[in-house]
Enzyme design. Structure first.
Site, short mmCIF file in Angstrom:
data_model
loop_
_atom_site.label_atom_id
_atom_site.label_comp_id
_atom_site.label_asym_id
_atom_site.label_seq_id
_atom_site.Cartn_x
_atom_site.Cartn_y
_atom_site.Cartn_z
N ASP A 17 67.69 -1.75 48.85
CA ASP A 17 67.37 -1.51 50.37
C ASP A 17 68.58 -2.38 51.35
OD1 ASP A 17 65.16 0.03 52.07
OD2 ASP A 17 65.99 -1.90 53.05
N TYR B 270 66.67 -4.91 62.80
CA TYR B 270 65.28 -5.49 62.14
C TYR B 270 65.39 -6.77 62.23
CZ TYR B 270 65.12 -0.81 60.20
OH TYR B 270 65.30 0.61 60.02
N ARG C 298 60.11 8.68 47.40
CA ARG C 298 58.85 9.02 47.13
C ARG C 298 58.89 10.46 46.89
NH1 ARG C 298 57.01 5.65 51.97
NH2 ARG C 298 59.00 6.37 52.54
N ARG D 171 68.68 8.85 50.28
CA ARG D 171 67.46 8.46 50.13
C ARG D 171 66.80 9.36 48.61
NH1 ARG D 171 63.78 5.57 53.59
NH2 ARG D 171 64.92 3.87 54.35
N ARG E 82 56.67 3.54 40.90
CA ARG E 82 56.15 2.80 42.28
C ARG E 82 54.67 2.36 42.27
NH1 ARG E 82 54.83 0.38 45.88
NH2 ARG E 82 55.74 0.69 48.18
O1 CP3 Z 1 69.27 6.52 49.14
C1 CP3 Z 1 68.80 6.07 48.12
O2 CP3 Z 1 68.19 6.78 47.30
C2 CP3 Z 1 68.94 4.66 47.83
C3 CP3 Z 1 68.10 3.68 48.12
C4 CP3 Z 1 67.72 3.41 49.74
C5 CP3 Z 1 66.52 2.96 50.30
N1 CP3 Z 1 66.83 2.36 51.29
C6 CP3 Z 1 65.56 2.81 49.43
C7 CP3 Z 1 63.99 2.81 50.04
C8 CP3 Z 1 68.78 3.51 50.61
C9 CP3 Z 1 70.51 3.51 50.73
C10 CP3 Z 1 67.97 2.43 51.95
C11 CP3 Z 1 68.86 2.33 53.11
C12 CP3 Z 1 67.94 1.91 54.16
N2 CP3 Z 1 66.86 1.27 54.29
C13 CP3 Z 1 68.48 2.12 55.56
C14 CP3 Z 1 69.53 2.88 56.02
C15 CP3 Z 1 69.30 4.16 56.02
C16 CP3 Z 1 68.53 5.17 56.60
O3 CP3 Z 1 67.58 5.54 56.05
O4 CP3 Z 1 68.44 4.98 57.76
C17 CP3 Z 1 67.28 1.50 56.50
C18 CP3 Z 1 67.35 1.62 58.19
C19 CP3 Z 1 66.45 0.87 55.51
C20 CP3 Z 1 65.18 0.07 55.97
C21 CP3 Z 1 64.19 0.53 55.55
N3 CP3 Z 1 63.68 0.68 53.98
C22 CP3 Z 1 62.93 1.18 55.96
C23 CP3 Z 1 63.09 1.55 57.60
C24 CP3 Z 1 61.96 1.70 55.26
C25 CP3 Z 1 60.64 2.13 55.40
C26 CP3 Z 1 60.92 3.65 55.61
C27 CP3 Z 1 60.24 4.36 54.57
O5 CP3 Z 1 60.80 5.34 54.29
O6 CP3 Z 1 59.19 4.03 54.26
C28 CP3 Z 1 62.26 1.11 53.91
C29 CP3 Z 1 61.74 1.48 52.49
C30 CP3 Z 1 62.65 2.10 51.47
N4 CP3 Z 1 63.89 1.97 51.30
C31 CP3 Z 1 61.90 3.12 50.72
C32 CP3 Z 1 62.91 3.67 49.83
C33 CP3 Z 1 62.83 4.25 48.49
C34 CP3 Z 1 60.34 3.42 50.46
C35 CP3 Z 1 59.63 2.44 49.90
C36 CP3 Z 1 58.37 2.78 49.00
O7 CP3 Z 1 58.68 3.37 48.00
O8 CP3 Z 1 57.40 2.65 49.36
#
Ligand code: CP3
Length: 364
Positions: free
Chosen positions: A89, A170, A44, A40, A53
């Site tokens: 994502d 999910y 943010r 990640r 964003r």
């Molecule tokens: O790692 C990176 O920088 C690459 C981008 C990446 C994102 N999501 C961007 C993201 C990767 C590799 C993921 C994987 C992901 N997404 C997983 C597996 C890894 C983990 O973290 O467990 C899962 C379960 C998801 C599903 C997901 N996406 C959730 C549960 C959420 C909400 C939680 C949160 O942090 O808000 C997201 C949103 C998300 N995916 C964000 C980002 C940068 C935040 C969105 C925003 O900017 O509002």
């Protein structure tokens, strides 16, 4: 685009090719310094991410190659990490299967009413990644072109996908869950439908991951965040076969493969059977213990507790030093967090971590 990555030392003359420290460590080859990137890392906690964003919804960022490429580069430029992970994502291809997907501030992903019966599974379609997910492949192509222009400051690009169990969590629950009660009910009450969903997800993931490598991803990470929610025997019976099938699409000679499991202690004995190059270990299992359990055939990635980045820098460094020391038990180590970096982390602390790790000798 800004080029502010710190100098990478003697190997970093403009004529040298991209930094391959990360790819070498994936293959258990000797490296000059311990490689580091963070799950990640485009997110943010970075003001430059929040700036993009503020103007674009998250899903639009994922689906617009220029925006996805721009934020993918941000942590490379600011922190000097040794690898980039494509900004996207794990749920993006799930939307392409026909599941409604939206993200609401503070609520995480929302996927409608949840797929809970065979009619729901039958209504899902297998996407054609080259067409339905073309924007992902375009972002990969854009990034590879950008990195090749950056010379020695360019880094390898990691593609990624979710594994069937985590995607099913999910899809079945319709969003995040604290107990996964609906998934567990479906697995026990209607195993045929449950397995047909996991099988479809495995086929989707295999096609999608192959397409990313064909588009130019140089390594591939599979995420199974929720791998730890089942008993070991349920994991072996219901999850492992679909996980293996999902990972079949990536040609390992072309792109080393990384498997990340959240809360992985219970499934460590199965991780030994994964056809992958690298195992990414969550922060709960010390790397020396993981190395003893899985043996010398894997590089290990991880596994600083993301919470350590909320500590003052000296405490964070002490925690990172412990990870580095335990990582010496592995044949090869790629420094990372044990899960994603959180939005509260100060960018200075993230930078201090990367610099600290680069100051450490790689395992002999
Ligand atoms: O790692 C990176 O920088 C690459 C981008 C990446 C994102 N999501 C961007 C993201 C990767 C590799 C993921 C994987 C992901 N997404 C997983 C597996 C890894 C983990 O973290 O467990 C899962 C379960 C998801 C599903 C997901 N996406 C959730 C549960 C959420 C909400 C939680 C949160 O942090 O808000 C997201 C949103 C998300 N995916 C964000 C980002 C940068 C935040 C969105 C925003 O900017 O509002």
């Amino acid at each position: 685009m800004k080029r502010t990555a710190p100098d990478r030392g003697p190997a970093a003359s403009p004529s040298t090719s991209v930094n391959d420290r990360f790819l070498r460590a994936c293959r258990r080859q000797p490296v000059d310094k311990l490689p580091v990137w963070m799950m990640r890392q485009a997110g943010r906690y970075l003001p430059e991410y929040r700036e993009v964003r503020a103007k674009h919804p998250f899903l639009e960022m994922c689906r617009t190659p220029e925006l996805a490429a721009r934020v993918t580069l941000q942590p490379v430029e600011r922190l000097g990490v040794d690898a980039a992970i494509l900004f996207c994502d794990i749920l993006i291809p799930v939307a392409a299967m026909g599941v409604p997907l939206k993200f609401e501030e503070g609520k995480g992903p929302m996927l409608g009413a949840g797929v809970r019966d065979s009619a729901g599974v039958k209504a899902l379609r297998l996407p054609d990644p080259g067409k339905d997910l073309k924007f992902v492949m375009d972002a990969i192509r854009l990034l590879r072109a950008e990195f090749s222009k950056m010379g020695s400051k360019g880094v390898p690009l990691i593609g990624f996908a979710g594994l069937p169990l985590t995607l099913a969590c999910y899809i079945i629950e319709g969003g995040k869950s604290s107990d996964f009660s609906r998934l567990k009910a479906m697995m026990k009450d209607d195993p045929t439908t449950f397995e047909s969903l996991l099988d479809l997800l495995a086929r989707m993931t295999s096609d999608y991951s192959r397409a990313q490598v064909e588009a130019g991803a140089q390594a591939f990470q599979f995420f199974d965040t929720w791998a730890g929610i089942l008993t070991a025997s349920e994991y072996e019976r219901f999850v492992l076969p679909h996980t293996l099938k999902a990972m079949e699409g990536v040609p390992r000679s072309q792109a080393p493969v990384i498997h990340f499991a959240g809360d992985c202690r219970r499934i460590l004995p199965f991780l030994k059977r994964m056809p992958v190059d690298v195992l990414s270990i969550d922060w709960r299992v010390p790397l020396d213990e993981a190395a003893r359990t899985v043996g010398p055939d894997f590089a290990l990635q991880g596994n600083l507790d993301p919470g350590a980045l909320l500590q003052p820098i000296p405490e964070m460094e002490a925690a990172a030093a412990e990870v580095v020391a335990k990582g010496r038990a592995a044949k090869s180590h790629i420094f990372n967090l044990g899960h994603g970096i959180t939005p509260e982390v100060k960018p200075e602390t993230a930078l201090a971590l990367v610099e600290f790790v680069h100051g450490q000798k790689a395992a002999p």
